[in-house]
Design an enzyme around this catalytic site. Structure first.
Site, short mmCIF file in Angstrom:
data_model
loop_
_atom_site.label_atom_id
_atom_site.label_comp_id
_atom_site.label_asym_id
_atom_site.label_seq_id
_atom_site.Cartn_x
_atom_site.Cartn_y
_atom_site.Cartn_z
N LYS A 55 0.12 4.26 -0.31
CA LYS A 55 -0.51 5.47 0.27
C LYS A 55 -0.24 6.66 -0.66
CE LYS A 55 -0.08 3.28 4.73
NZ LYS A 55 0.01 3.38 6.17
N GLY A 73 2.76 2.22 10.76
CA GLY A 73 3.78 3.26 10.61
C GLY A 73 4.47 3.63 11.91
N ASN A 104 0.86 -1.18 0.00
CA ASN A 104 0.00 0.00 0.00
C ASN A 104 0.90 1.23 0.00
OD1 ASN A 104 -1.76 2.08 0.55
ND2 ASN A 104 -2.25 1.41 2.63
N SER A 127 3.55 -2.19 10.37
CA SER A 127 4.99 -2.27 10.65
C SER A 127 5.62 -3.62 10.30
CB SER A 127 5.27 -1.90 12.12
OG SER A 127 4.92 -0.55 12.37
N GLU A 181 -5.36 -4.75 10.65
CA GLU A 181 -4.31 -3.76 10.86
C GLU A 181 -4.58 -2.97 12.14
OE1 GLU A 181 -2.25 -2.64 6.92
OE2 GLU A 181 -4.04 -1.41 7.08
N HIS A 223 -9.39 1.27 4.75
CA HIS A 223 -8.13 1.46 5.48
C HIS A 223 -8.38 2.43 6.63
CE1 HIS A 223 -4.07 2.68 6.50
NE2 HIS A 223 -3.66 1.56 5.91
N GLU A 256 -6.79 4.82 7.70
CA GLU A 256 -6.54 6.24 7.38
C GLU A 256 -7.75 6.83 6.66
OE1 GLU A 256 -2.71 5.62 5.53
OE2 GLU A 256 -1.91 5.08 7.50
P1 PGA Z 1 3.01 0.25 7.58
O1 PGA Z 1 1.53 0.49 7.03
O2 PGA Z 1 3.50 -1.04 7.00
O3 PGA Z 1 3.78 1.44 7.12
O4 PGA Z 1 2.89 0.17 9.08
C1 PGA Z 1 0.64 -0.58 6.82
C2 PGA Z 1 -0.67 -0.07 6.26
O5 PGA Z 1 -1.13 1.00 6.66
O6 PGA Z 1 -1.26 -0.73 5.39
#
Ligand code: PGA
Length: 245
Positions: A13, A170, A11, A208, A164, A94, A96
């Site tokens: 983003k 992140g 992803n 992560s 998640e 997601h 976000e």
């Molecule tokens: P990350 O994000 O691997 O940077 O923690 C995962 C995600 O949001 O899909």
């Protein structure tokens, strides 16, 4: 027992420019075939990436879609167009999007319906915040979120779940293997109860995941791959994760 082929999905983003095709090119040169591999770049790169992926074992997907077929929805993109430009999957719900755009599980479900109606695999994300985990009952909450977000007609062929934990995205913080295993087992049980064939639906872990922890995470029962954010932007990191699947 069903064997579920692992899926490692990147992803991107709101990261990447046209020059990022070079990273995709490196991934395609490696052409991993030990698992399914998907890269979800920002919308304007999708068509270009579909062309660049060519015959490599890497599919290209999107990070969101609208519920409607077409119409007066400025700035939105339909599942029909995503399929038309060669995307094969779309991430919906997601955290976000749920946080930044106030997306409800009902909306996420409608987006997943639009996606699958156009032949796209819907990757439906669920996960608890740190406050929710600390308050207890994260399992019930995330299972509820999943059941509210997954369309009734979902199948193992058109739907993937991504667990998640919001606090792991992140942040470099990863739940323990026991915590991941317990959540995936709870999600699996709920899928089997609702769909019967939930046994075949893939449940990814995201938050992560790095080349250094991927093998351990992917070895947990009911973890069928990963949804990778930051570590999917660099070919070497992403390929390291893919090879652990
Ligand atoms: P990350 O994000 O691997 O940077 O923690 C995962 C995600 O949001 O899909």
């Amino acid at each position: 027992m069903t064997t579920r082929r692992k899926l490692v999905a990147g992803n991107w983003k709101m990261n990447g420019l046209t020059a990022s095709a070079a990273e995709l090119g490196q991934m395609c040169d490696a052409n991993p075939s030990n698992c399914d591999v998907l890269i979800c770049p920002p919308y304007p790169l999708i068509g270009r990436f579909v062309g660049a992926a060519g015959n490599a074992h890497i599919e290209i997907g999107a990070q969101d879609c609208h519920t409607a077929e077409s119409g007066a929805h400025t700035g939105d993109v339909s599942a029909a167009l995503l399929a038309d430009v060669g995307a094969t999957a779309v991430i919906v719900g997601h955290s976000e999007r749920r946080a930044d755009h106030g997306e409800s599980s009902a909306l996420v479900r409608a987006k997943a319906e639009a996606a699958t109606a156009h032949g796209l695999t819907a990757i439906i994300c669920v996960g608890e915040t740190l406050e929710q985990r600390e308050a207890g009952g994260a399992g019930e909450l995330v299972v509820g979120q999943m059941l509210d977000s997954v369309p009734d007609g979902a199948t193992a062929a058109n739907t993937v779940i991504a667990y998640e934990p919001v606090w792991a995205i992140g942040t470099g913080k990863v739940p323990t293997s026991e915590q991941i295993g317990a959540m995936h087992a709870a999600l699996r049980a709920a899928l089997v109860e609702k769909f019967g064939e939930g046994d075949g639906m893939r449940i990814l872990y995201g938050g992560s995941v790095k080349p250094t922890n991927a093998a351990e995470i992917f070895a947990i029962a009911d973890v069928d791959g990963g949804l990778i954010g930051g570590a999917s932007l660099k070919a070497n990191d992403f390929l390291g994760i893919v090879s652990a699947a």
